[in-house]
Write an enzyme that holds these catalytic residues in place. Sequence first.
Site, PDB file in Angstrom:
ATOM      1  N   LYS A 155      -2.772  -1.982  -2.865  1.00 27.36           N
ATOM      2  CA  LYS A 155      -3.806  -1.085  -2.341  1.00 27.36           C
ATOM      3  C   LYS A 155      -3.357   0.333  -2.649  1.00 27.36           C
ATOM      4  O   LYS A 155      -2.333   0.801  -2.133  1.00 27.36           O
ATOM      5  CB  LYS A 155      -4.003  -1.295  -0.836  1.00 27.36           C
ATOM      6  CG  LYS A 155      -5.090  -0.394  -0.250  1.00 27.36           C
ATOM      7  CD  LYS A 155      -5.509  -0.816   1.155  1.00 27.36           C
ATOM      8  CE  LYS A 155      -6.529   0.140   1.740  1.00 27.36           C
ATOM      9  NZ  LYS A 155      -7.090  -0.309   3.025  1.00 27.36           N
ATOM     10  N   GLU A 200       0.826  -1.218   0.000  1.00 25.80           N
ATOM     11  CA  GLU A 200       0.000   0.000   0.000  1.00 25.80           C
ATOM     12  C   GLU A 200       0.857   1.263   0.000  1.00 25.80           C
ATOM     13  O   GLU A 200       1.134   1.839   1.053  1.00 25.80           O
ATOM     14  CB  GLU A 200      -0.947   0.026   1.220  1.00 25.80           C
ATOM     15  CG  GLU A 200      -1.871   1.230   1.205  1.00 25.80           C
ATOM     16  CD  GLU A 200      -2.751   1.360   2.448  1.00 25.80           C
ATOM     17  OE1 GLU A 200      -3.635   2.238   2.446  1.00 25.80           O
ATOM     18  OE2 GLU A 200      -2.559   0.599   3.421  1.00 25.80           O
TER      19      GLU A 200
END
Length: 295
Positions: free
Chosen positions: A213, A176
């Site tokens: 993400k 992420e």
Amino acid sequence: MNLNQLDRIRTGEGFIAALDQSGGSTPKALLQYGIKENSYSNEEEMYTAVHEMRTRTIKGFSFDSKYILGAILFENTMDRSIDGQFTADYLWEKKGIVPFLKVDQGLADLENGVQLMKPIPGLNELLKRAVERNIFGTKMRSLIKEANPAGIKQVVEQQFAIGNQIAEMGLVPIIEPEVDIHSVDKEASEKLLKAAILEQLSTLGKDVKIMLKLSIPTENNFYSDLMDNPHVIRVVALSGGYTQADANEKLAHNHGLIASFSRALSQGLTAGQTDDEFNTMLSKSIQDIYEASIK
């Protein structure tokens, strides 16, 4: 790795619920839920309050595999139980929802326009416990504030180095590298970020599987080529501070990108609501995020 869970994440319709606010962000999450800091007197009481909030959400009738593919927990939630089962087992066995674990220890100070992850001492021990607790994958967050090529390269290299360590333990890392939605050069950062991710993907061992993400991109469908990469089992989007309505509207324009919302999922849920009020609000949020994710 549980192959049923892998198939569910790779091919299922729905989204990932992010229930992973931890240490520093827990008081803020509780305040949003209507529990003030003066209502708990120590860390243990705070974590008990947050687990009650998480349990209420997870046990909601609409928190179900029809809409939700996976849920991201933090360490304290992983170690607690719901109705006599560890949280991850409850999620998978009772709800059909794949459990993930947040493993990062927060962000380092801003340097080169980015915030790397702080060191993660004892990561291997945490990963071993995650495997014992039947966790499928992990999540770790960095933050990009400026389109600084050196900084973005550092972020992605750090993420993939730790991602490889996680994959070696049989877990699927969610990488992420968030781009700040308020960044003045967000689109330029996204171009640098995608190039750096593609470069790192080309270095992975042939059997390594990851998830990404990412912030919802400025240019619609900008991450489509990442979704097509054989190492990437899913690309999910964070809400990043957008309201739920804005996040859903932007997400719906990105085919194949699914939600992994935290604040946008919990928006409007409060401790003072009756169970009917709480579940009605949660159900509407889940339905709306689901609809945006499958477009």
